[in-house]
Enzyme design. Structure first.
Site, mmCIF file in Angstrom:
data_model
loop_
_atom_site.group_PDB
_atom_site.id
_atom_site.type_symbol
_atom_site.label_atom_id
_atom_site.label_comp_id
_atom_site.label_asym_id
_atom_site.label_seq_id
_atom_site.Cartn_x
_atom_site.Cartn_y
_atom_site.Cartn_z
ATOM 1 N N SER A 1 0.890 -1.367 -0.026
ATOM 2 C CA SER A 1 0.076 0.530 0.162
ATOM 3 C C SER A 1 0.344 1.135 0.249
ATOM 4 O O SER A 1 1.922 1.068 0.616
ATOM 5 C CB SER A 1 -0.984 0.236 1.177
ATOM 6 O OG SER A 1 -1.307 1.116 1.574
ATOM 7 N N TYR B 114 -2.389 5.157 -4.674
ATOM 8 C CA TYR B 114 -3.628 6.038 -3.635
ATOM 9 C C TYR B 114 -2.986 7.729 -4.865
ATOM 10 O O TYR B 114 -1.894 8.249 -4.849
ATOM 11 C CB TYR B 114 -3.541 6.299 -2.276
ATOM 12 C CG TYR B 114 -3.715 5.604 -1.589
ATOM 13 C CD1 TYR B 114 -5.055 4.706 -2.220
ATOM 14 C CD2 TYR B 114 -3.154 4.847 -0.706
ATOM 15 C CE1 TYR B 114 -5.988 4.152 -1.686
ATOM 16 C CE2 TYR B 114 -4.577 3.527 0.641
ATOM 17 C CZ TYR B 114 -5.366 3.980 -0.429
ATOM 18 O OH TYR B 114 -6.226 2.814 0.415
ATOM 19 N N THR C 128 -6.150 2.708 -7.150
ATOM 20 C CA THR C 128 -7.481 2.452 -5.879
ATOM 21 C C THR C 128 -7.853 3.772 -6.371
ATOM 22 O O THR C 128 -7.861 4.404 -6.555
ATOM 23 C CB THR C 128 -7.025 1.962 -4.791
ATOM 24 O OG1 THR C 128 -5.974 0.957 -4.688
ATOM 25 C CG2 THR C 128 -8.524 2.359 -4.065
ATOM 26 N N LYS D 80 -8.668 -0.762 -9.191
ATOM 27 C CA LYS D 80 -9.318 -1.335 -7.988
ATOM 28 C C LYS D 80 -10.203 -1.051 -7.287
ATOM 29 O O LYS D 80 -9.961 0.306 -7.581
ATOM 30 C CB LYS D 80 -8.056 -1.853 -6.478
ATOM 31 C CG LYS D 80 -8.667 -2.088 -6.247
ATOM 32 C CD LYS D 80 -7.407 -2.139 -4.787
ATOM 33 C CE LYS D 80 -7.582 -3.281 -3.908
ATOM 34 N NZ LYS D 80 -8.784 -2.001 -2.393
ATOM 35 N N HIS E 145 -13.182 -1.631 -1.691
ATOM 36 C CA HIS E 145 -12.726 -1.564 -0.855
ATOM 37 C C HIS E 145 -12.730 -1.821 0.957
ATOM 38 O O HIS E 145 -12.703 -1.769 1.981
ATOM 39 C CB HIS E 145 -12.820 0.297 -0.396
ATOM 40 C CG HIS E 145 -11.404 0.424 0.366
ATOM 41 N ND1 HIS E 145 -10.458 1.382 -0.879
ATOM 42 C CD2 HIS E 145 -10.884 0.330 1.089
ATOM 43 C CE1 HIS E 145 -9.379 1.849 -0.367
ATOM 44 N NE2 HIS E 145 -9.398 1.500 0.771
#
Length: 387
Positions: free
Chosen positions: A107, A130, A156, A252, A276
């Site tokens: 992440s 992100y 994402t 995603k 999520h």
């Protein structure tokens, strides 16, 4: 540690050993948590067809995800703050995934940095991005992922605005942590977790601190994080990121057939049907219920993966039989990590693999590629009759 036979065994140990705020961070959804609950319960509505008198020798769960060989079509999903669930958590999870032969996804909001994970592993891993308002940060993060040898970028799309998670607010889960008498007592009673955290140098967001001007500690990070997710992210910017990355791109957060078509149009290599983990739009459809319409729309044109709600090998099989080419586990591997570090993640993967293998055999199939709707009994009203 007690004998592990199912993912729930790991969850019980994880709950005992991990501070409540971090357990709740993992085991919660947004608002009423309806979608969080239905992500798992909707799998239970699908039944399996038992077949007999079938040669079950020579079975294999091996497959590919975006052209990468995998021991089973299961990847470790990106989970923020994994290094707070267990010291050096991202490194340990990545090592477990490498040993087992499945992808690990790091992440953006990880405690261990891209460079940390690359230094401690030899297999390429995936990086989840992100999109932040600071476009230069995004460019630098993509370049760092390239330099770290990441083999795919997972972008994402469903976190432009944060969904509210009541438990995090009530627990004071902020950066830095707001200490209350209750929080101090809870942290003090989780001595195993505390000793591990004292022995590591990794206690902040390693992909952020030191990589943005003015972000030098946890206090300055909290101000930045609260206002940095980019609400302007659109399909044009997705295409720009794809071109900037230049490698396999996985999108995603797809939950709608029209968005799946847009992902196809921008040239994504795969999409992840995901809400999520029920942590964003509460009241949205579960991932497994959203999957069929997305398969009908784009399933033969792009690789479709699924996450949210998977807690067993049976769940993996059901997703694959409904058309997905890959699946992701998040909470299931976090339970193992919090319970027993790298070994716990390996145990979570082993449990899911064994369940997948045996269930596949009892359904009369020898490879995951042979799985299909012929292996399922799906309620007539499962897909819904929506106005």
């Amino acid at each position: 540690m007690a004998k592990i036979t199912e993912i729930e065994d790991l969850k019980r140990i994880y709950k005992r050993r991990t501070p409540k705020m971090f357990f709740d961070y993992c085991e919660s959804g947004s608002w009423t948590e309806q979608t969080f609950r239905e992500n798992s319960s909707d799998f239970d509505l699908i039944k399996l067809r038992q077949r007999v008198a079938v040669d079950m020798t020579g079975r294999s769960t091996k497959s590919q995800m975006i052209g990468q060989d995998v021991a089973m079509p299961v990847a470790l999903a990106p989970v923020g703050s994994t290094g707070m669930q267990h010291a050096d958590g991202e490194i340990l999870a990545a090592k477990a995934a490498e040993k087992f032969g499945v992808p690990f996804t790091l992440s953006t909001m990880s405690v261990c940095s891209l460079e940390d994970v690359a230094e401690h592993t030899s297999a390429p891993f995936w990086f989840q991005l992100y999109v932040m308002k600071d476009r230069e940060f995004t460019k630098r993060a993509i370049q760092r992922a390239k330099d770290a040898g990441c083999s795919a970028l997972v972008l994402t799309l469903d976190l432009q605005i944060l969904g509210q998670r009541h438990k995090d607010i009530k627990n004071g889960l902020t950066v830095p942590i707001k200490l209350s008498p209750h929080t101090i007592f809870d942290l003090a009673t989780k001595w195993r977790w505390g000793l591990q955290m004292l022995q590591t140098k990794r206690r902040s967001f390693g992909n952020i601190v030191g990589h943005i001007d003015g972000i030098t500690d946890m206090s300055s990070l909290s101000v930045w994080a609260a206002e940095s997710f980019d609400p302007k992210l659109d399909w044009d910017y997705v295409k720009e990121i794809k071109d900037l990355w230049g490698g396999p791109l996985i999108l995603k957060g797809i939950l709608d057939a029209d968005d799946a078509k847009m992902a196809l149009n921008v040239g994504a290599d795969a999409i992840v049907v995901s809400n999520h983990g029920g942590r964003q739009l509460d009241g949205a459809m579960s991932s497994i219920k959203a999957l069929p319409s997305i398969m009908d729309a784009v399933g033969d044109k792009i690789e479709v993966h699924l996450d949210s709600g998977i807690r067993s090998g049976q769940d993996v099989l059901k997703a694959l039989a409904m058309g997905a080419k890959g699946t992701y586990i998040g909470r299931a591997f976090i339970y193992g990590l919090g319970a027993n570090g790298q070994q716990g993640v390996e145990e979570a993967l082993s449990v899911i693999h064994k369940e997948l293998d045996i269930t596949m055999a009892l359904c009369g199939e020898k490879t995951v590629q042979d799985l299909g709707k012929q292996n399922l009994l799906v309620p007539r009203d499962f897909y819904g009759d929506w106005a």
